[in-house]
Each structure stands twice: as structure tokens, then as C-alpha cells.
Design a protein around this motif. Structure first.
Motif, PDB file in Angstrom:
ATOM      1  N   ILE A 135      -1.622   8.047 -11.052  1.00  0.00           N
ATOM      2  CA  ILE A 135      -1.740   6.586 -11.051  1.00  0.00           C
ATOM      3  C   ILE A 135      -0.534   5.996 -11.777  1.00  0.00           C
ATOM      4  CG2 ILE A 135      -3.173   4.635 -11.751  1.00  0.00           C
ATOM      5  CD1 ILE A 135      -5.583   6.618 -11.751  1.00  0.00           C
ATOM      6  N   GLU A 161      -4.780  10.333  -4.883  1.00  0.00           N
ATOM      7  CA  GLU A 161      -5.120   9.257  -5.817  1.00  0.00           C
ATOM      8  C   GLU A 161      -5.041   9.681  -7.275  1.00  0.00           C
ATOM      9  OE1 GLU A 161      -8.940   7.762  -4.732  1.00  0.00           O
ATOM     10  OE2 GLU A 161      -8.243   6.971  -2.821  1.00  0.00           O
ATOM     11  N   ARG A 181       0.889  -4.122 -11.806  1.00  0.00           N
ATOM     12  CA  ARG A 181       0.344  -3.565 -10.560  1.00  0.00           C
ATOM     13  C   ARG A 181      -0.021  -2.106 -10.807  1.00  0.00           C
ATOM     14  NH1 ARG A 181       3.567  -1.664  -5.403  1.00  0.00           N
ATOM     15  NH2 ARG A 181       1.831  -1.311  -3.994  1.00  0.00           N
ATOM     16  N   ALA A 224      -8.282   2.282 -14.732  1.00  0.00           N
ATOM     17  CA  ALA A 224      -8.171   2.714 -13.331  1.00  0.00           C
ATOM     18  C   ALA A 224      -8.608   4.171 -13.180  1.00  0.00           C
ATOM     19  CB  ALA A 224      -6.738   2.530 -12.831  1.00  0.00           C
ATOM     20  N   ARG A 280     -11.927   5.545 -11.110  1.00  0.00           N
ATOM     21  CA  ARG A 280     -11.813   6.628 -10.127  1.00  0.00           C
ATOM     22  C   ARG A 280     -12.837   7.719 -10.412  1.00  0.00           C
ATOM     23  NH1 ARG A 280      -8.931  10.341  -7.040  1.00  0.00           N
ATOM     24  NH2 ARG A 280      -8.439  12.302  -8.068  1.00  0.00           N
ATOM     25  N   ARG A 308      -1.347   1.389  -9.006  1.00  0.00           N
ATOM     26  CA  ARG A 308      -1.453   1.992  -7.678  1.00  0.00           C
ATOM     27  C   ARG A 308      -1.308   3.501  -7.773  1.00  0.00           C
ATOM     28  NH1 ARG A 308       3.345   3.776  -5.500  1.00  0.00           N
ATOM     29  NH2 ARG A 308       5.272   2.996  -6.442  1.00  0.00           N
ATOM     30  N   ALA A 309      -1.727   4.178  -6.728  1.00  0.00           N
ATOM     31  CA  ALA A 309      -1.536   5.624  -6.639  1.00  0.00           C
ATOM     32  C   ALA A 309      -0.082   5.910  -6.275  1.00  0.00           C
ATOM     33  CB  ALA A 309      -2.469   6.214  -5.586  1.00  0.00           C
TER      34      ALA A 309
END
Length: 142
Positions: free
Chosen positions: A49, A46, A5, A93, A97, A7-8
Motif C-alpha cells: 500500500i 493489494e 492518496r 488502510a 484490508r 492506493r495499492a
């Protein structure tokens, strides 16, 4: 990799991230403290990460964008999770971004003595710029 997973980070993750860096990162930075990381997350929610596997923190990267340049810091993967795609997923990721924000080139700060990291950055398509002691990669924006 379906169990990974990305995510931020949130404010509640700060202590876990700092502990993680002590265990998984090569060396520490002057800004590796709770207030420094809290400022980062507050200023750019954000940018930090995280990669989690089975609820456990497996890796981190800071993908900072100042409106002009893209900077990568603190790519770290826990030794138990290395060579399993965590670093590649974090960099993907971060690059997504950057492209979304209009960035065109990623610069990575990498310790000269960290040969393991050099291999990972090369595998991700980055190349050293010796005159600046950083690693760079052009990002595709469409």
C-alpha cells in the motif's frame, strides 16, 4: 489530509518503492530487491500500500495476509511527510484490508532500535510482545 492518496502499488511502482525505502526506511531487508517486491505484487496485488501526496511517494506499508494471520512490514514515511497523518492513514488502510479479508490481529515487525517507530506503533494502538519481538493489535471485525 485531502491531498493524501492511498492506493495499492502496481508493477510500475517497484523502482520508486525501492528507492523510497533506501531514503525513508530504517535499514534494508534481504528481500528489498526488484524481484522480491515484484513477487509480492504479483502474488497479492493489494498487499503493498502506497501513500502519495501531490504525486510524490510519501509512505508505504506491506499488509500481508496468509489466510490466517495479518502481518505488517515496511511501514515507512518519508522524513518530509512525517507527523502529518501519513502513517496513520497507511495503517488504517492496512487494517481495513485485514478486516475485509477476515483477519483478527495485526502483527508488525519493528526494529528494536527504531524508537521513532515505537512511538508511531504505540500511537496506532499496537503494543509490543517482547517474547516475540513483534507488535500486535486486535482488529475489530464487526
Amino acid at each position: 489530509m485531502s491531498d493524501l492518496r492511498i492506493r495499492a502499488a502496481a508493477a510500475g511502482d517497484l523502482d520508486a518503492v525501492l528507492a523510497f525505502w533506501k531514503a525513508a526506511a530504517e535499514g534494508t531487508s534481504i528481500s528489498d530487491d526488484r524481484s522480491g517486491v515484484a513477487r509480492l505484487v504479483a502474488r497479492d496485488p493489494e498487499a503493498l500500500i502506497l501513500a502519495e501526496r501531490d504525486g510524490e511517494l510519501a509512505g508505504t506499508v506491506i499488509a500481508g495476509f496468509d489466510g490466517w494471520r495479518c502481518h505488517l512490514y515496511r511501514l515507512a514515511v518519508h522524513p518530509d511527510h512525517r507527523r502529518r497523518g501519513v502513517g496513520a492513514a497507511l495503517l488504517a488502510a492496512a487494517e481495513e484490508r485485514f478486516v475485509r479479508l477476515g483477519g483478527r490481529r495485526g502483527d508488525a515487525m519493528v526494529l528494536d532500535r527504531n524508537d521513532l517507530a515505537h512511538h508511531a506503533w504505540r500511537a496506532a494502538g499496537y503494543a509490543p510482545e517482547p517474547q516475540w519481538s513483534r507488535w500486535v493489535k486486535a482488529l475489530h471485525t464487526g
